[in-house]
Design a protein around this motif. Structure first.
Motif, mmCIF file in Angstrom:
data_model
loop_
_atom_site.group_PDB
_atom_site.id
_atom_site.type_symbol
_atom_site.label_atom_id
_atom_site.label_comp_id
_atom_site.label_asym_id
_atom_site.label_seq_id
_atom_site.Cartn_x
_atom_site.Cartn_y
_atom_site.Cartn_z
ATOM 1 N N ILE A 163 0.836 -1.201 0.000
ATOM 2 C CA ILE A 163 0.000 0.000 0.000
ATOM 3 C C ILE A 163 0.870 1.251 0.000
ATOM 4 O O ILE A 163 0.641 2.182 -0.766
ATOM 5 N N SER A 164 1.890 1.271 0.845
ATOM 6 C CA SER A 164 2.827 2.401 0.894
ATOM 7 C C SER A 164 4.222 1.837 1.136
ATOM 8 O O SER A 164 4.530 1.371 2.236
ATOM 9 N N ALA A 165 5.055 1.878 0.112
ATOM 10 C CA ALA A 165 6.403 1.318 0.223
ATOM 11 C C ALA A 165 7.332 2.294 0.940
ATOM 12 O O ALA A 165 7.305 3.499 0.685
ATOM 13 N N ASP A 166 8.143 1.755 1.854
ATOM 14 C CA ASP A 166 9.174 2.540 2.535
ATOM 15 C C ASP A 166 8.589 3.815 3.140
ATOM 16 O O ASP A 166 9.034 4.931 2.855
ATOM 17 N N ASP A 167 7.579 3.647 3.995
ATOM 18 C CA ASP A 167 6.907 4.816 4.582
ATOM 19 C C ASP A 167 7.763 5.537 5.609
ATOM 20 O O ASP A 167 7.531 6.708 5.906
ATOM 21 N N GLY A 168 8.764 4.863 6.185
ATOM 22 C CA GLY A 168 9.621 5.526 7.160
ATOM 23 C C GLY A 168 10.726 4.618 7.648
ATOM 24 O O GLY A 168 10.655 3.400 7.502
ATOM 25 N N ILE A 169 11.783 5.229 8.210
ATOM 26 C CA ILE A 169 12.855 4.438 8.803
ATOM 27 C C ILE A 169 12.643 4.355 10.308
ATOM 28 O O ILE A 169 11.967 5.198 10.907
ATOM 29 N N HIS A 170 13.226 3.323 10.918
ATOM 30 C CA HIS A 170 13.012 3.065 12.344
ATOM 31 C C HIS A 170 14.322 3.171 13.111
ATOM 32 O O HIS A 170 15.288 2.452 12.829
ATOM 33 N N VAL A 171 14.323 4.092 14.072
ATOM 34 C CA VAL A 171 15.497 4.365 14.901
ATOM 35 C C VAL A 171 15.236 3.838 16.312
ATOM 36 O O VAL A 171 14.239 4.213 16.938
ATOM 37 N N ASN A 172 16.094 2.953 16.784
ATOM 38 C CA ASN A 172 15.973 2.420 18.141
ATOM 39 C C ASN A 172 16.815 3.288 19.075
ATOM 40 O O ASN A 172 18.029 3.121 19.172
#
Length: 422
Positions: A163-172
């Motif tokens: 539906i939405s590719a690569d919507d955001g990056i995830h920072v731990n």
């Protein structure tokens, strides 16, 4: 034999072409934006919602619709959304070969969960029959895990489900404190400032990279960061303690990130003013959890949604935690618990539908049952937020009727027949 196959293909084709419009009548509609229509008429044509009316004041011609369904008071909901989940990226947690959500290395913004999504997962089938029709396939591990993608719980393959590719990056975000087992107490981390400095240095490099001429040389990792600064991609900060949250707010301000999101946010209720002023939404962990500290009220996790609502913070619910893929099916019941501890029923529905879609950026087409949006919704015999009455009878994805079976239901029917016959 060939004639039979040809007949079946023609029949299937004619059914597909003939089912272009559908009218759902007399259902109790939960729009997803805190509004309801007790007796609704929902018109669907070519995958889109064409009309939403009060059925008691709506007249129609049967010739205008290919299919008319009388729901007889059943409940209609927009598709629920399990954000921040490994659903579709793992099948059996105890079997390493079925886990495809973590890469080696610390900084992996270029890692894409979209292509690892298993549309044939049997776990997904058990989740969608509780009304969960979307998931945010999210990578794990490292300081920057990678890019998530928003996927449908129905699809032939990962391309079809996207539906939405690569919507955001995830920072731990690193933890400023560490548990000391010998002393049975918390101790300030000796590496916290160093790790935060590494994140700052990486983001500074990525921001500078966006201004470079990349016609001659490109960097895959830094390329994945460009849209985070341009506002086309979210930055999801996984953080829970108050120190982490305050540092994330400062970090987001330092780099002028257009769309930062906090994931987890256990102690976010303590700094609602700062979060509201910074316009940073929070994806709260599941409400079915225990308090993290001895001195906290036992019902604090249940009341967190209400506390954020009262503080004016935009939030949604998500199913992160132990066995999160299979437990994504309990997402509606987590919302039900939030309803029991302060939210209204429709606010609880919104926390797993419209609010999630707004935070992740797909609210233009999904999240509510409104005219012009995708006809992605489901019908339940009773209230979908109660496990006793969540009995899904109809699922539509882009206006197409979907199957309701899953492996657990098939096994139930199998053994029910076996022992009924003895």
């Amino acid at each position: 034999m060939k004639q039979s196959i040809f007949f079946l293909l023609c029949l299937t084709s004619s059914l597909t072409l003939g089912q272009k419009s559908m009218l759902l009548m007399n259902g109790f509609l939960h729009v997803g934006n805190e509004k309801t229509i007790e007796t609704a008429a929902i018109g669907i044509r070519n995958g889109k919602i064409e009309l939403v009316r009060n059925a008691l004041a709506f007249s129609y011609s049967k010739e205008d619709w290919d299919t008319i369904v009388d729901l007889k008071g059943q409940h209609v909901y927009p598709g629920f959304f399990a954000a921040n989940s490994t659903l579709g990226l793992t099948e059996v947690d105890a079997v390493r070969a079925t886990r495809d959500f973590e890469e080696v290395g610390s900084m992996n913004p270029h890692v894409r969960s979209q292509i690892a999504y298993n549309a044939e997962s049997k776990v997904i089938a058990t989740v969608r029959t509780n009304g969960v029709l979307f998931t945010q396939a999210t990578p794990r591990g490292g300081l920057i895990s990678g890019s998530s993608s928003i996927m449908s719980s129905y699809g032939w393959n990962w391309e079809d489900a996207s539906i939405s590719a690569d919507d955001g990056i995830h920072v731990n975000w690193p933890d400023p404190y560490q548990w000391q087992w010998e002393q049975q107490s918390m101790k300030k981390s000796e590496t916290y400032e160093k790790v935060v400095a590494e994140l700052i240095a990486f983001f500074e490099t990525a921001r500078a990279y966006t201004l470079l001429d990349k016609t001659h040389q490109t960097d895959t990792r830094l390329n994945a960061m460009i849209d985070c600064f341009k506002g086309n991609k979210r930055v999801y900060f996984h953080a829970g303690s108050i120190q982490q949250l305050l540092d994330v707010i400062d970090f987001s301000r330092k780099f002028a990130l257009p769309f930062p999101v906090i994931v987890g946010g256990y102690e976010s209720y303590l700094i609602t003013r700062q979060l509201k002023d910074s316009k940073i939404p929070v994806m709260l962990d599941r409400t079915h959890s225990l308090p993290e500290s001895e001195g906290e009220p036992v019902d604090l996790p249940y009341r967190l949604p209400k506390l954020l609502l009262d503080g004016g913070v935009k939030f949604c619910l998500q199913p992160h935690g132990d066995m999160e893929a299979m437990n994504a099916r309990n997402l509606p019941f987590n919302a039900g618990t939030a309803w029991a501890y302060g939210l209204t029923e429709e606010q609880a529905v919104m926390a797993i539908s419209q609010s999630v879609c707004e935070i992740t950026g797909i609210a233009k087409n999904y999240g509510t049952v409104e005219e012009g949006k995708s006809a992605t919704l489901f019908v339940s015999k009773g209230n979908a937020l109660d496990m006793r009455s969540n009995q899904v009878t109809l699922i539509l994805v882009d206006g197409k009727k979907m199957e309701l079976s899953n492996t657990q239901q098939e096994l139930y029917q199998k053994y029910l027949k076996k022992y009924d016959g003895q």
